[in-house]
Design an enzyme around this catalytic site. Structure first.
Site, PDB file in Angstrom:
ATOM      1  N   LYS A   1       0.671  -1.104   0.224  1.00 15.30           N
ATOM      2  CA  LYS A   1       0.522  -0.006  -0.079  1.00 15.30           C
ATOM      3  C   LYS A   1       1.079   1.420   0.161  1.00 15.30           C
ATOM      4  O   LYS A   1       0.421   1.975  -0.477  1.00 15.30           O
ATOM      5  CB  LYS A   1      -1.097  -0.090   1.658  1.00 15.30           C
TER       6      LYS A   1
ATOM      7  N   ARG B   1      -3.805   3.472   8.597  1.00 16.53           N
ATOM      8  CA  ARG B   1      -3.427   1.748   7.848  1.00 16.53           C
ATOM      9  C   ARG B   1      -2.446   1.069   7.617  1.00 16.53           C
ATOM     10  O   ARG B   1      -1.521   2.230   7.078  1.00 16.53           O
ATOM     11  CB  ARG B   1      -3.637   2.529   6.399  1.00 16.53           C
TER      12      ARG B   1
ATOM     13  N   GLY C   1      -8.163  -6.700   3.528  1.00 12.20           N
ATOM     14  CA  GLY C   1      -8.742  -7.048   4.745  1.00 12.20           C
ATOM     15  C   GLY C   1      -8.339  -7.769   5.667  1.00 12.20           C
ATOM     16  O   GLY C   1      -9.028  -7.823   6.897  1.00 12.20           O
TER      17      GLY C   1
ATOM     18  N   MET D   1      -5.923  -6.914   7.288  1.00 11.29           N
ATOM     19  CA  MET D   1      -5.417  -6.288   8.589  1.00 11.29           C
ATOM     20  C   MET D   1      -6.398  -5.017   9.128  1.00 11.29           C
ATOM     21  O   MET D   1      -7.303  -4.603   8.250  1.00 11.29           O
ATOM     22  CB  MET D   1      -4.076  -6.676   8.620  1.00 11.29           C
TER      23      MET D   1
ATOM     24  N   ARG E   1      -2.859  -2.005  -6.351  1.00  9.81           N
ATOM     25  CA  ARG E   1      -2.710  -2.730  -6.127  1.00  9.81           C
ATOM     26  C   ARG E   1      -2.629  -3.754  -7.439  1.00  9.81           C
ATOM     27  O   ARG E   1      -3.927  -3.464  -8.068  1.00  9.81           O
ATOM     28  CB  ARG E   1      -2.630  -3.388  -5.018  1.00  9.81           C
TER      29      ARG E   1
ATOM     30  N   HIS F   1     -15.820  -9.181   0.666  1.00  5.58           N
ATOM     31  CA  HIS F   1     -14.327  -9.662   1.180  1.00  5.58           C
ATOM     32  C   HIS F   1     -14.914 -11.234   0.555  1.00  5.58           C
ATOM     33  O   HIS F   1     -13.854 -11.723   0.236  1.00  5.58           O
ATOM     34  CB  HIS F   1     -14.509  -9.890   2.265  1.00  5.58           C
TER      35      HIS F   1
ATOM     36  N   ARG G   1       1.044 -47.807 -15.184  1.00  5.57           N
ATOM     37  CA  ARG G   1       1.116 -49.149 -14.610  1.00  5.57           C
ATOM     38  C   ARG G   1       0.485 -49.784 -15.071  1.00  5.57           C
ATOM     39  O   ARG G   1      -1.053 -49.973 -14.917  1.00  5.57           O
ATOM     40  CB  ARG G   1       0.500 -48.066 -13.480  1.00  5.57           C
TER      41      ARG G   1
ATOM     42  N   ARG H   1       5.683 -49.684 -17.218  1.00  6.47           N
ATOM     43  CA  ARG H   1       6.197 -50.285 -15.405  1.00  6.47           C
ATOM     44  C   ARG H   1       5.639 -51.509 -15.922  1.00  6.47           C
ATOM     45  O   ARG H   1       4.279 -51.867 -15.846  1.00  6.47           O
ATOM     46  CB  ARG H   1       6.182 -49.203 -14.917  1.00  6.47           C
TER      47      ARG H   1
ATOM     48  N   GLU I   1      14.139 -46.018  -7.671  1.00  5.17           N
ATOM     49  CA  GLU I   1      13.430 -45.015  -6.580  1.00  5.17           C
ATOM     50  C   GLU I   1      14.093 -46.013  -5.339  1.00  5.17           C
ATOM     51  O   GLU I   1      13.515 -45.618  -4.305  1.00  5.17           O
ATOM     52  CB  GLU I   1      11.794 -45.744  -6.782  1.00  5.17           C
TER      53      GLU I   1
ATOM     54  N   SER J   1      13.717 -43.337 -14.864  1.00  4.75           N
ATOM     55  CA  SER J   1      12.616 -42.727 -14.508  1.00  4.75           C
ATOM     56  C   SER J   1      12.958 -42.505 -12.993  1.00  4.75           C
ATOM     57  O   SER J   1      12.596 -43.314 -12.046  1.00  4.75           O
ATOM     58  CB  SER J   1      11.637 -43.220 -14.464  1.00  4.75           C
TER      59      SER J   1
ATOM     60  N   THR K   1       9.594 -40.237  -7.480  1.00  7.99           N
ATOM     61  CA  THR K   1       9.688 -39.972  -6.353  1.00  7.99           C
ATOM     62  C   THR K   1       9.161 -40.329  -5.432  1.00  7.99           C
ATOM     63  O   THR K   1       9.523 -39.552  -3.729  1.00  7.99           O
ATOM     64  CB  THR K   1       9.812 -38.434  -6.992  1.00  7.99           C
TER      65      THR K   1
ATOM     66  N   CYS L   1       8.622 -39.771 -12.562  1.00  7.07           N
ATOM     67  CA  CYS L   1       7.256 -40.080 -13.026  1.00  7.07           C
ATOM     68  C   CYS L   1       6.473 -40.218 -11.712  1.00  7.07           C
ATOM     69  O   CYS L   1       5.133 -40.529 -11.328  1.00  7.07           O
ATOM     70  CB  CYS L   1       7.206 -41.436 -13.409  1.00  7.07           C
TER      71      CYS L   1
ATOM     72  N   TYR M   1      12.475 -35.354 -18.950  1.00  6.65           N
ATOM     73  CA  TYR M   1      10.887 -34.361 -19.206  1.00  6.65           C
ATOM     74  C   TYR M   1      11.105 -35.032 -17.184  1.00  6.65           C
ATOM     75  O   TYR M   1      10.903 -35.355 -16.756  1.00  6.65           O
ATOM     76  CB  TYR M   1      10.453 -35.790 -20.103  1.00  6.65           C
TER      77      TYR M   1
HETATM   78  P1  ADP Z   1      -7.556  -2.488   3.482  1.00  8.17           P
HETATM   79  O1  ADP Z   1      -6.044  -2.726   2.915  1.00  8.17           O
HETATM   80  O2  ADP Z   1      -8.563  -3.393   4.454  1.00  8.17           O
HETATM   81  O3  ADP Z   1      -8.176  -2.139   2.198  1.00  8.17           O
HETATM   82  P2  ADP Z   1      -7.206   0.657   3.695  1.00  8.17           P
HETATM   83  O4  ADP Z   1      -6.020   1.080   4.559  1.00  8.17           O
HETATM   84  O5  ADP Z   1      -7.059   0.418   2.462  1.00  8.17           O
HETATM   85  O6  ADP Z   1      -7.837  -0.824   4.712  1.00  8.17           O
HETATM   86  O7  ADP Z   1      -7.975   1.112   4.196  1.00  8.17           O
HETATM   87  C1  ADP Z   1      -9.776   0.685   4.361  1.00  8.17           C
HETATM   88  C2  ADP Z   1     -10.842   2.005   3.406  1.00  8.17           C
HETATM   89  O8  ADP Z   1     -10.809   3.487   3.887  1.00  8.17           O
HETATM   90  C3  ADP Z   1     -10.402   1.854   2.061  1.00  8.17           C
HETATM   91  O9  ADP Z   1     -11.923   2.093   1.440  1.00  8.17           O
HETATM   92  C4  ADP Z   1     -10.064   3.267   2.153  1.00  8.17           C
HETATM   93  O10 ADP Z   1      -9.791   3.499   0.807  1.00  8.17           O
HETATM   94  C5  ADP Z   1     -10.476   4.146   3.190  1.00  8.17           C
HETATM   95  N1  ADP Z   1      -8.986   5.332   3.658  1.00  8.17           N
HETATM   96  C6  ADP Z   1      -8.274   4.559   4.223  1.00  8.17           C
HETATM   97  N2  ADP Z   1      -7.385   6.054   4.501  1.00  8.17           N
HETATM   98  C7  ADP Z   1      -7.996   7.055   4.201  1.00  8.17           C
HETATM   99  C8  ADP Z   1      -7.976   8.982   3.997  1.00  8.17           C
HETATM  100  N3  ADP Z   1      -6.924   9.006   4.452  1.00  8.17           N
HETATM  101  N4  ADP Z   1      -9.406   9.290   3.512  1.00  8.17           N
HETATM  102  C9  ADP Z   1     -10.252   8.579   2.834  1.00  8.17           C
HETATM  103  N5  ADP Z   1     -10.789   6.942   3.337  1.00  8.17           N
HETATM  104  C10 ADP Z   1      -9.565   6.081   3.570  1.00  8.17           C
HETATM  105 MG    MG Z   2      -7.628  -1.056   1.033  1.00  5.94          MG
HETATM  106 MG    MG Z   3       7.590 -47.186  -7.418  1.00  8.70          MG
END
Ligand code: ADP
Ligand code: MG
Ligand code: MG
Length: 920
Positions: A41, A111, A120, A122, A364, A486, A594, A650, A785, A804, A807, A872, A892
């Protein structure tokens, strides 16, 4: 890049260490290359800032700071807070706002963000810096009391949950909503608000009071009003979430190291909850399900942060934004394209619109389905965004197998529909078909999985707390949430079918059941979900295999892989049908047929059993003579299917008593017969079988009379098999088919065995050639083997024309671990407790088995340069083991049928990665 992390200033490192990286005023100290240090991030935010995109300013605290925090028993490292304060001052200067200021307060988000994306898993705290005074200032500044109260109540509940540890909704107890959620729910009911966006300022103000009371009740303290305390506590809590249960579970499931640590991003807030010209959303630069080149995503008006992913309200499709805010949409579209070009990969973007102004909050690489991965990789080559090598590397080899996985039989779906078994339709959130028992909580899913049942996890919506249940399920069904919820994101990552947002589903967690109209599904009832169509059915639905021929993009990608790889890809196949399928999937030969699998077919097993029961050679020969035409016919068909390609056959391998498995309880039968006074032929027969079973009994069958030992004790078996192999080859050649039989001896450990076996093979071959008046070419080789075979590989190669590696047995004999016993008892524990890094029967043990293989290869090729050597064992279909096979120069790999495309891709990836030079 200046890599400060490796600066040698060890002595004064506490002071000199740079813990904090700014992104402010259009310039960032970090960049995309600093993922490990800044987390994905933080690195993305830095890169977007430097690219001139609208990113709210802030700073990133490094993953090293997190690791230092844990290393010192949860203490912030020296110098860190000074740097935080300095960075904060820069952000305050840039924004013109000050944290805690009672006129123009700065609010920030705190964040989490690790190097590897863990969506999601952490925690993130929004709106930090609010207390009664700053809230009042915010209201005055924005003239928007609703917004100020909404921001405040969100902050208290987020901070309360994440930092103060006041528990939220729980997946283990369906009744246990967190106190904040309950208060919110009650407030909505009391005021008649359908969604939280409809709550009036007054209601929100009351909610803030109630939230504060909850904090006092749960923590015996007042909510912290000092904004600096808030910041410090939040930073520590984000560090702490690295070792939270769901983060740990996630890392275990995806094999991510626990030592990476998380970075913390402190970023000035922008607000999507300032009214109808504001909003927040998530979008992908291409469709992550199909790979189609189109913006794909969702947004919510007048909402903040996680409202979209949490499935609280049903969001609008991103296309809708084009109508509602055309200017913002156009700008966003441009940014999306720019980012995709810049990263040369599909991006998953977070954005917020504050009063019609767009801000970018995250970028990302997007998680995608197998189908999307293939389409995107091949499309991007055509668009000249990436080259073919990169395209090959973009697709996870195991994803390829997913594309060939079963889907529901359409005729059966139609039947189910007619029979009224259609239940409901939702979003096709992650493709694939799944059938299993419905369960309504994660722990139950784990339990049932433990008793070997297929389960479909059904939830109103999922949260990271459900993760352990999701990995135990074969499919996921939710009543709420969109295609970026999620459930959807995690399911796609896991390659699990998922149907989300089935709004008609009325789920009763307490009764453990769901209903749609008068149709009720109770826990344990079978349901079927189709993540490709979004449909849900009652009962089980049979599945069919997709057609490889129709996967044109995959076929194209694999053809690129074929040009790149050095390893051959053969197949383990026991029947003509398997051969045909494997050839279509790209197999270049049969690496292991086999023969005993042919013995087990219905009409043959009794003959094999007669052979085993025979007292004399003559009796055995009689039975074998009956088997011969069957075997010869099978081999003929296999040669025909593989016309022009090698077929390694075999000779018989397992101990004989395995063919008498159905008589395992014969002693009981006999006892019953005797007790009930039955006698005669049947009792005699059973008694004879029991005697024979006793004779054949071994304490360690794996190390007993099997493999070539069996062939030396019963040479008539060898004779029959050679006759069948070569006879079929002559039959084939008479029909214009190019048969290339390769005769392989199992379990050879000493030269005496191989010498004798070779003499016998030559003798039979000469006899049959004479009888038929025709000669055909064949090769003579051996499995490697047994550890001793590796050591005498130079001698073995004087007789064997090919090797051959088996494993599976080689791993058993080198580690001294019996696979079938160990997987039941201790092997899983070993892996869990990190006594060994992985199950050696799945991932080749390079240090042990691998080292032995190197010896065998070196010695074998000393005697016979260019010796053809394959593998194999099951490892032949495992991508990381395939990389090793490439590295040690095997000719192979031979995987099971559906792994053939996997191996083609993995072998190309290994070639590209130059696995030959790099060790691991
Ligand atoms: P996660 O990794 O769970 O997506 P984020 O750190 O991206 O967590 O944040 C959770 C939510 O909060 C996301 O939707 C993100 O866009 C929003 N968010 C994070 N920082 C800000 C900010 N400075 N202003 C507005 N929204 C934010
Ligand atoms: Mg996020
Ligand atoms: Mg064998």
């Amino acid at each position: 890049m200046p890599t400060r992390r490796r600066a040698p200033a060890k002595k004064s490192s506490a002071k000199a260490r740079k813990w904090v990286y700014l992104f402010v005023d259009g310039k960032a100290e970090g960049s995309a290359k600093m993922r490990a240090l800044l987390g994905g991030k933080g690195a993305g935010i830095a890169e977007m800032t430097n690219a001139g995109l609208p990113v709210p300013p802030g700073f990133t605290i490094t993953t090293e700071a997190c690791n230092a925090y844990f290393a010192s028993g949860r203490k912030l490292p020296a110098g860190l807070w000074d740097q935080v304060e300095k960075a904060l001052a820069r952000v305050e200067k840039s924004t013109g706002k000050t944290l805690g200021d009672t006129k123009n307060p700065l609010l920030v988000s705190v964040r989490s963000g690790a190097a590897q994306s863990m969506p999601g898993m952490m925690d993130t705290v929004l709106n930090l810096g609010l207390n009664d005074e700053t809230r009042a200032a915010l209201e005055k500044l924005t003239k928007n009391p609703r917004f100020a109260w909404d921001a405040y109540r969100r902050f208290i509940s987020l901070f309360g949950r994440i930092v103060l540890g006041i528990s939220g909704a729980s997946s283990t107890d369906p009744e246990a909503k967190g106190p904040f959620e309950m208060a919110l729910e009650e407030k909505k009911n009391a005021t008649g608000a359908k969604t939280d966006a409809e709550l009036k300022p007054d209601a929100l103000r009351q909610l803030v009071d109630e939230y504060k009371k909850i904090v006092r009740r749960e923590t015996k303290r007042d909510f912290p009003t000092d904004v600096n305390d808030q910041l410090r506590l939040a930073v520590e809590a984000v560090f702490g979430s690295w070792f939270g249960r769901r983060a740990v579970d996630y890392r275990n499931a995806f094999k991510i190291s626990h030592e990476l640590g998380t970075a913390v991003n402190v970023q000035s807030m922008v607000f999507g909850n300032m009214g109808d010209d504001s909003g927040t959303g998530v979008a992908f630069t291409r469709n992550p399900n199909t790979g189609a080149k189109e913006l794909y995503g969702e947004y919510l008006v007048n909402a903040q942060g996680e409202d979209v992913v949490a499935g609280i309200r049903t969001p609008s499709k991103i296309a809708q934004l084009k109508q509602e805010m055309p200017k913002v949409y156009a700008q966003f579209e441009k940014i999306a394209q720019k980012l995709e070009k810049h990263y040369r990969d599909v991006q998953d973007l977070e954005f917020t619109i504050e009063r019609a102004k767009l801000y970018m909050l995250q970028t990302r690489s997007a998680k995608r389905t197998a189908r999307a991965a293939v389409r995107i990789a091949t499309d991007m080559v055509r668009e000249k965004l990436i080259n073919k090598d990169e395209a090959i590397q973009r697709v996870d080899p195991l994803h390829v197998e997913q594309l060939l996985l079963p889907r529901f039989d359409e005729a059966e779906v139609e039947k189910a529909r007619k029979a009224g078994r259609f239940l409901a339709k939702g979003l096709n959130a992650s493709p694939g078909a799944a059938t299993g028992r419905a369960v309504f909580d994660a722990d139950r899913a784990v339990e049932l999985k433990g008793s070997k049942q297929l389960v479909v996890l059904v939830r109103p919506e999922t949260s990271p707390d459900d993760f352990h249940g999701m990995i135990a399920a074969t499919g996921i069904l939710t009543a709420r949430g969109g295609s970026t919820s999620h459930a959807a994101v995690v399911a796609r990552g896991l390659g699990l079918p998922c149907v989300a947002g089935v709004t008609e589903l009325d789920i009763d967690l307490q009764k453990r059941q769901m209903r749609v109209g008068d149709k009720v599904v109770r826990e344990g009832d079978a349901i079927s979900i189709d993540g490709t169509s979004g449909e849900v059915f009652l009962g089980e639905l049979p599945t069919i295999q997709p057609k490889f021929r129709e996967e044109t993009l995959l076929i194209e990608l694999l053809s690129w892989a074929d040009q790149r790889r050095r390893l051959g890809v053969w197949v383990n196949a026991d029947t003509p049908e398997e051969c045909r399928l494997a050839r279509e999937l790209g197999a270049e030969g049969v690496g292991l047929a086999r023969t005993e699998h042919m013995f087990r077919q219905a009409e043959r097993l009794p003959i094999v059993q007669d052979m085993i029961m025979a007292d004399e050679v003559d009796g055995r020969k009689k039975a074998l003579a009956k088997l011969l035409p069957f075997q010869q016919g099978d081999f003929f068909e296999m040669y025909k299917a593989m016309d022009g390609l090698s077929v390694v056959i075999r000779l018989i391998d397992p101990p004989l008593h395995e063919f008498l498995r159905e008589y395992a309880d014969v002693d009981v039968d006999i006892a019953v017969m005797r007790a009930t006074g039955q006698d005669g032929a049947e009792l005699d027969r059973k008694e004879k079988i029991e005697r024979r079973l006793q004779q054949l009994h071994e304490d360690n069958p794996m190390l007993g009379l099997r493999g070539c030992r069996l062939l030396l004790v019963y040479p008539e078996i060898l004779e029959m098999q050679i006759r069948a192999i070569l006879g079929a080859a002559i039959d084939a050649s008479e029909k214009g088919i190019k048969a290339k039989p390769e005769i392989m001896m199992p379990l050879v450990g000493v030269m005496g065995e191989l010498d004798r076996l070779q003499q016998q093979v030559v003798a039979v071959a000469e006899a049959i050639f004479k009888e038929r008046g025709k000669k055909v070419p064949y090769k003579f080789g051996t499995m490697i083997e047994i550890p001793r075979a590796c050591l005498i590989a130079d001698e073995i190669a004087t007789k064997a024309e090919f090797f051959s590696f088996g494993t599976n047995d080689l791993t058993q004999t080198i580690l001294g671990i019996s696979r079938d016993d160990a997987q039941k008892s201790f092997l899983t524990k070993y892996v869990e407790q990190k006594i060994i890094p992985a199950d050696p029967f799945q991932v080749l043990d390079r240090d042990g088995v691998g080292a032995m293989m190197r010896i065998a290869i070196e010695r074998g090729r000393k005697t016979r340069p260019g010796l053809k050597i394959g593998i194999c064992g099951e490892h032949g279909g495992d991508p990381s083991s395939i990389a090793f096979c490439h590295e040690v120069g095997l000719t192979y790999v031979s995987p099971s049928t559906y792994r053939v495309p996997v191996a083609r891709l993995a072998a190309a990836q290994a070639a590209i990665a130059g696995a030959g030079e790099k060790d691991r």
